[in-house]
Design an enzyme around this catalytic site. Structure first.
Site, PDB file in Angstrom:
ATOM      1  N   ALA A  98       0.875  -1.172   0.000  1.00 53.69           N
ATOM      2  CA  ALA A  98       0.000   0.000   0.000  1.00 53.69           C
ATOM      3  C   ALA A  98       0.909   1.217   0.000  1.00 53.69           C
ATOM      4  O   ALA A  98       2.070   1.125   0.406  1.00 53.69           O
ATOM      5  CB  ALA A  98      -0.891   0.001   1.240  1.00 53.69           C
ATOM      6  N   TYR A 158      -3.140   0.605  10.353  1.00 51.52           N
ATOM      7  CA  TYR A 158      -3.098  -0.457   9.334  1.00 51.52           C
ATOM      8  C   TYR A 158      -4.057  -0.107   8.187  1.00 51.52           C
ATOM      9  O   TYR A 158      -3.826  -0.448   7.034  1.00 51.52           O
ATOM     10  CB  TYR A 158      -3.404  -1.822   9.955  1.00 51.52           C
ATOM     11  CG  TYR A 158      -2.897  -2.988   9.126  1.00 51.52           C
ATOM     12  CD1 TYR A 158      -1.549  -3.127   8.832  1.00 51.52           C
ATOM     13  CD2 TYR A 158      -3.782  -3.960   8.647  1.00 51.52           C
ATOM     14  CE1 TYR A 158      -1.082  -4.189   8.076  1.00 51.52           C
ATOM     15  CE2 TYR A 158      -3.322  -5.034   7.895  1.00 51.52           C
ATOM     16  CZ  TYR A 158      -1.980  -5.139   7.616  1.00 51.52           C
ATOM     17  OH  TYR A 158      -1.520  -6.196   6.854  1.00 51.52           O
ATOM     18  N   LYS A 165      -6.543  -7.125   3.631  1.00 53.24           N
ATOM     19  CA  LYS A 165      -6.399  -8.441   4.286  1.00 53.24           C
ATOM     20  C   LYS A 165      -7.765  -9.111   4.473  1.00 53.24           C
ATOM     21  O   LYS A 165      -7.878 -10.337   4.377  1.00 53.24           O
ATOM     22  CB  LYS A 165      -5.665  -8.315   5.625  1.00 53.24           C
ATOM     23  CG  LYS A 165      -4.183  -7.956   5.502  1.00 53.24           C
ATOM     24  CD  LYS A 165      -3.388  -8.932   4.631  1.00 53.24           C
ATOM     25  CE  LYS A 165      -1.885  -8.712   4.768  1.00 53.24           C
ATOM     26  NZ  LYS A 165      -1.103  -9.496   3.779  1.00 53.24           N
ATOM     27  N   ARG A 195       9.512  -7.822  12.755  1.00 53.16           N
ATOM     28  CA  ARG A 195      10.293  -6.762  12.092  1.00 53.16           C
ATOM     29  C   ARG A 195      10.788  -7.238  10.737  1.00 53.16           C
ATOM     30  O   ARG A 195      11.588  -8.157  10.638  1.00 53.16           O
ATOM     31  CB  ARG A 195      11.483  -6.347  12.946  1.00 53.16           C
ATOM     32  CG  ARG A 195      11.076  -5.382  14.057  1.00 53.16           C
ATOM     33  CD  ARG A 195      12.274  -4.806  14.751  1.00 53.16           C
ATOM     34  NE  ARG A 195      12.905  -3.743  13.980  1.00 53.16           N
ATOM     35  CZ  ARG A 195      13.929  -3.021  14.443  1.00 53.16           C
ATOM     36  NH1 ARG A 195      14.439  -3.292  15.619  1.00 53.16           N
ATOM     37  NH2 ARG A 195      14.445  -2.065  13.712  1.00 53.16           N
TER      38      ARG A 195
END
Ligand code: NAD
Ligand code: 0WE
Length: 258
Positions: A98, A158, A165, A195
């Site tokens: 994104a 998010y 998702k 990470r």
């Protein structure tokens, strides 16, 4: 025992040694799978060289450019798989994208273009890759994708990736229903925060990781290796009765209410 010898596995989404896809590729290799690796090509070919060096120890028998926004590259990837391998057993879909600006601030400010981009790359790509892969899965197969809790609950920032998702998880169910009669299973792993290149580019990921370390039943985050081992299980005949599922590999975080 977990044994993937004689199985051909195509792995997408390796960018560097922190990628979840790298953890998955290593565990598939350890279980004896024959690997094919795709990479996202860039103008300078820097990605290609780095990924090639990284995966060299796993001796992939295929190494192919595959930008999921490019129909010809997808076509040519699977034409090569058909030609060189004859059949495909395992497909790992481990990619998302994104615009960075859409992963912060007000969700309602998401642009049409940003929304479409996130859903195209992160969700529609599973449909495309599955359509191309399924005819090659002549002895059955296992398709595995990576999702995140932000697709079922609101996780600050998010944002549009959560919508992508949610779509991805529903893709898993519709694809599982359609491809089940061919003994092709489709599942997702919902991983806790790790990470990686993608997560580190996001502000506040370290705080999220510390929060998981406090709240999750196992009091720690998960590793790429743990996700890789779960992918190896879902890729193997040990999981032959499992399809259409979202399997949480998150130290138990998602069960907590407080
Ligand atoms: P990563 O940056 O290592 O991997 C993302 C990959 O997507 C990269 O290899 C990149 O090249 C690829 N990609 C982006 N656009 C593409 C395109 N157009 N065509 C082909 N490939 C493209 O980060 P990661 O965290 O390992 O992400 C892998 C998957 O895991 C993603 O689906 C992500 O949503 C999911 N996931 C990540 C976490 C986390 O905390 N890191 C948690 C749960 C799920
Ligand atoms: O799915 C992801 C990451 C997805 C992602 C990350 C980026 C950063 C760099 C997709 N596109 C981009 N584009 C970029 O330009 N995760 C599950 C990791 C993640 O991302 C978050 C998280 C977590 C966890 C974003 C906000 C809040 C939490």
């Amino acid at each position: 025992m977990l044994n993937l010898t004689g199985k051909n596995a195509l792995v997408t989404g390796i960018a560097n040694n922190r990628s979840i896809a790298w953890g998955i590729a290593q565990q598939l290799h350890q279980a004896g799978a024959n690997l094919g690796v795709t990479f996202l090509p860039d103008e300078k070919g820097r990605y290609e060289k780095k990924v090639a060096e990284l995966v060299e120890p796993l001796q992939p028998s295929l190494f192919l450019p595959c930008d999921v926004q490019n129909d010809e590259q997808i076509e040519s990837t699977f034409a090569t798989v058909q030609e060189k391998w004859g059949k495909l057993d395992i497909l790992i879909h481990c990619l998302a994208f994104a615009n960075k600006d859409d992963l912060t601030g007000d969700f309602s400010k998401t642009s049409r273009a940003g929304f479409n981009l996130a859903l195209e790359v992160s969700a529609y790509s599973l449909v495309q890759l599955s359509r191309a892969a399924s005819p090659l899965m002549t002895e059955g197969g296992s398709i595995i994708t990576l999702t995140y809790l932000g697709g079922v609950r609101v996780i600050p920032n998010y944002n549009v990736m959560g919508i992508a998702k949610a779509a991805l998880e529903m893709n898993v169910r519709y694809l599982a229903a359609e491809l089940g009669p061919q003994n092709i299973r489709v599942n997702a792993i919902s991983a806790g925060p790790i990470r990686t290149l993608a997560s580190s580019a996001v502000g506040g990921i370290l705080d999220m990781i510390h929060h998981v370390e406090e709240i999750a039943p196992l009091r720690r985050t998960v590793t790429q290796t743990e996700v890789g081992n779960t992918a190896a299980f879902l890729a193997s005949d040990l999981s032959s009765g499992i399809t259409g599922q979202i399997l949480y590999v998150d130290s138990g975080y998602a069960i907590m209410g407080m």
